[in-house]
Enzyme design. Structure first.
Site, PDB file in Angstrom:
ATOM      1  N   HIS A 206       0.794  -1.235   0.000  1.00  0.00           N
ATOM      2  CA  HIS A 206       0.000   0.000   0.000  1.00  0.00           C
ATOM      3  C   HIS A 206       0.828   1.288   0.000  1.00  0.00           C
ATOM      4  O   HIS A 206       0.283   2.378  -0.026  1.00  0.00           O
ATOM      5  CB  HIS A 206      -0.942   0.022   1.209  1.00  0.00           C
TER       6      HIS A 206
HETATM    7  C1  UD1 Z   1      -2.058   5.447   5.818  1.00  0.00           C
HETATM    8  C2  UD1 Z   1      -0.737   5.953   6.390  1.00  0.00           C
HETATM    9  C3  UD1 Z   1       0.314   4.876   6.274  1.00  0.00           C
HETATM   10  C4  UD1 Z   1      -0.155   3.589   6.919  1.00  0.00           C
HETATM   11  C5  UD1 Z   1      -1.496   3.199   6.327  1.00  0.00           C
HETATM   12  C6  UD1 Z   1      -2.048   1.962   7.012  1.00  0.00           C
HETATM   13  C7  UD1 Z   1      -0.217   8.349   6.188  1.00  0.00           C
HETATM   14  C8  UD1 Z   1       0.621   9.327   5.452  1.00  0.00           C
HETATM   15  N1  UD1 Z   1      -0.240   7.123   5.659  1.00  0.00           N
HETATM   16  O1  UD1 Z   1      -1.847   5.181   4.437  1.00  0.00           O
HETATM   17  O2  UD1 Z   1       1.489   5.287   6.927  1.00  0.00           O
HETATM   18  O3  UD1 Z   1       0.799   2.582   6.698  1.00  0.00           O
HETATM   19  O4  UD1 Z   1      -2.432   4.269   6.500  1.00  0.00           O
HETATM   20  O5  UD1 Z   1      -3.113   1.421   6.266  1.00  0.00           O
HETATM   21  O6  UD1 Z   1      -0.826   8.697   7.167  1.00  0.00           O
HETATM   22  N2  UD1 Z   1      -9.239   4.816   1.655  1.00  0.00           N
HETATM   23  C9  UD1 Z   1     -10.466   4.223   1.603  1.00  0.00           C
HETATM   24  N3  UD1 Z   1     -11.066   3.870   2.781  1.00  0.00           N
HETATM   25  C10 UD1 Z   1     -10.493   4.090   3.986  1.00  0.00           C
HETATM   26  C11 UD1 Z   1      -9.234   4.710   4.026  1.00  0.00           C
HETATM   27  C12 UD1 Z   1      -8.609   5.057   2.862  1.00  0.00           C
HETATM   28  O7  UD1 Z   1     -11.025   3.995   0.538  1.00  0.00           O
HETATM   29  O8  UD1 Z   1     -11.083   3.742   5.028  1.00  0.00           O
HETATM   30  C13 UD1 Z   1      -8.572   5.158   0.378  1.00  0.00           C
HETATM   31  C14 UD1 Z   1      -8.857   6.555  -0.095  1.00  0.00           C
HETATM   32  O9  UD1 Z   1      -8.930   6.553  -1.490  1.00  0.00           O
HETATM   33  C15 UD1 Z   1      -7.603   7.300   0.339  1.00  0.00           C
HETATM   34  C16 UD1 Z   1      -6.536   6.254   0.194  1.00  0.00           C
HETATM   35  O10 UD1 Z   1      -7.180   5.035   0.534  1.00  0.00           O
HETATM   36  O11 UD1 Z   1      -7.380   8.436  -0.442  1.00  0.00           O
HETATM   37  C17 UD1 Z   1      -5.351   6.463   1.063  1.00  0.00           C
HETATM   38  O12 UD1 Z   1      -5.729   6.624   2.429  1.00  0.00           O
HETATM   39  P1  UD1 Z   1      -4.786   7.454   3.432  1.00  0.00           P
HETATM   40  O13 UD1 Z   1      -5.328   7.380   4.802  1.00  0.00           O
HETATM   41  O14 UD1 Z   1      -4.504   8.798   2.869  1.00  0.00           O
HETATM   42  O15 UD1 Z   1      -3.406   6.701   3.349  1.00  0.00           O
HETATM   43  P2  UD1 Z   1      -3.059   5.148   3.431  1.00  0.00           P
HETATM   44  O16 UD1 Z   1      -2.514   4.740   2.122  1.00  0.00           O
HETATM   45  O17 UD1 Z   1      -4.190   4.358   4.004  1.00  0.00           O
END
Ligand code: UD1
Length: 356
Positions: A206
């Site tokens: 991820h």
């Molecule tokens: C985040 C953390 C990362 C951690 C990971 C664990 C930061 C910078 N990154 O990354 O360090 O390892 O969480 O999983 O804080 N999304 C969904 N549903 C959700 C959450 C996210 O669809 O419940 C999708 C959205 O399109 C979002 C993308 O995932 O834009 C990324 O989510 P985000 O929380 O920004 O970062 P992670 O890649 O999850």
């Protein structure tokens, strides 16, 4: 004693749940306010963890959701401040290295509320990783740096953090794993997916460096090639799923699934023949369980999983996936030897620090 715990993402829940339990027991008359920033919000990325870990529903939901780094951090700061005004905590507890962690630490520090940082002191020395910036900022804003391995102490010392703030307490993620062991061993997720225990590779990916660019397509191709040699089970993170859809990736032979609940995931992890990942926590869980782990990254902030554990750094190089079967065949049989204090009692030690 009034404590606010601020969590936002899937691994945060796992790291913080046992700490809340230990501190509730230690200070039964205290206020233990749980704040969920909402950085992760899908049921499978959030709610399911609260249910399985037995954590009561959050007292405050900030609902910051997805967005750019600036948007996420800014929303946490703006929405957490009034919560801390209302709660008047003596301590704010934050775990890990995600945007929610850094933004919560900044909010509390500006309000002159002491911050305790769970999993402090880890460094990849790679400032292109958003998590590395979050680690550095959070550590330098924290009063109590709760570390799980000796190199974290060296890293903090090198950055001029006074030693009296640093406490080697052990690994709270392993506390959760130990507490859930009987339950996840009973789940048998592998057979439910139609794969044999010990016979498959479990994959999680991820990190933006891998999935947000051209490396993703090549990684999927390499995984499909690996799947011709052994089953590949791949629960897909929403970020990765979105990118795979964007590039219309084909994935013949891969056993893809939604994100899994923690019991199912730990069951698959414990029964895997090997794990391929870019996650931090999974490098630690495989080290504890003695499962071979191949990390598809250029570096790790968790070198102890290589020196003491079962982790091999493959580099940020999808082609290296092809080396996994041979590496497994040549692997010396080694009894798992978890690092000191990865023993299920780290949260009790954190309670000792807070009591002190
Ligand atoms: C985040 C953390 C990362 C951690 C990971 C664990 C930061 C910078 N990154 O990354 O360090 O390892 O969480 O999983 O804080 N999304 C969904 N549903 C959700 C959450 C996210 O669809 O419940 C999708 C959205 O399109 C979002 C993308 O995932 O834009 C990324 O989510 P985000 O929380 O920004 O970062 P992670 O890649 O999850």
């Amino acid at each position: 004693m009034r404590i606010a715990y601020v969590v936002g993402t899937r691994p945060n829940f796992v790291k913080t749940a046992p700490v809340i339990g230990a501190l509730r027991e230690r200070f039964p008359d205290g206020r233990h306010a749980l704040v969920h920033t909402g950085q992760h919000y899908d049921r499978l990325m959030s709610e399911v963890f609260f249910e399985e870990l037995g954590v009561p529903a959050p007292d405050h939901m900030l609902e910051v959701g997805s967005g750019s780094h600036a948007q996420q951090a800014a929303r946490v700061i703006e929405r957490l401040e009034p919560v801390l005004v209302e709660e008047q905590p003596d301590l704010v507890m934050v775990p890990g290295d995600v945007n929610s962690t850094m933004a919560a630490a900044l909010t509390a520090a500006k309000m002159r509320i002491p911050v305790a940082h769970i999993e402090s002191g880890l460094r990849s020395f790679d400032r292109t990783m958003p998590e590395e910036l979050n680690r550095v900022v959070t550590d330098h804003l924290s009063e109590h740096l709760l570390i799980h391995s000796p190199e974290a102490s060296d890293n903090l010392h090198a950055e001029g953090v006074p030693g009296e703030r640093v406490h080697l307490v052990g690994n709270t993620m392993i506390d959760t794993l130990v507490a859930l062991e009987e339950r996840f061993r009973a789940v048998d997720a592998a057979r439910r997916l139609g794969v044999e225990p010990g016979d498959y590779v479990l994959v999680t990916l991820h990190r933006p460096a891998l999935v947000d660019g051209p490396l993703l397509a090549e990684t999927i191709e390499r995984l499909a090639a690996l799947a011709r040699e052994m089953p590949v089970v791949f629960p897909v993170h929403p970020r990765t799923r979105a990118m795979m859809e964007a590039v219309e990736s084909q994935h013949p032979g891969l056993l893809l699934s939604q994100p899994l609940g923690y019991l199912d995931f730990l069951s698959l992890l414990a029964d895997a023949g090997a794990v391929l990942t870019d996650s931090g926590g999974i490098q630690e869980e495989t080290t504890f369980l003695g499962i071979p782990c191949f990390t598809l990254r250029a570096n790790t902030e968790r070198p102890i999983t290589i020196t003491a554990g079962t982790n091999t750094l493959l580099g940020l190089d999808p082609a290296a996936i092809a080396s996994i079967p041979a590496a497994l065949a040549q692997r010396p049989a080694k009894e798992p030897e978890p690092p000191p204090l990865w023993d299920g009692d780290a949260s009790e030690r954190i309670a000792d620090v807070v009591a002190g």
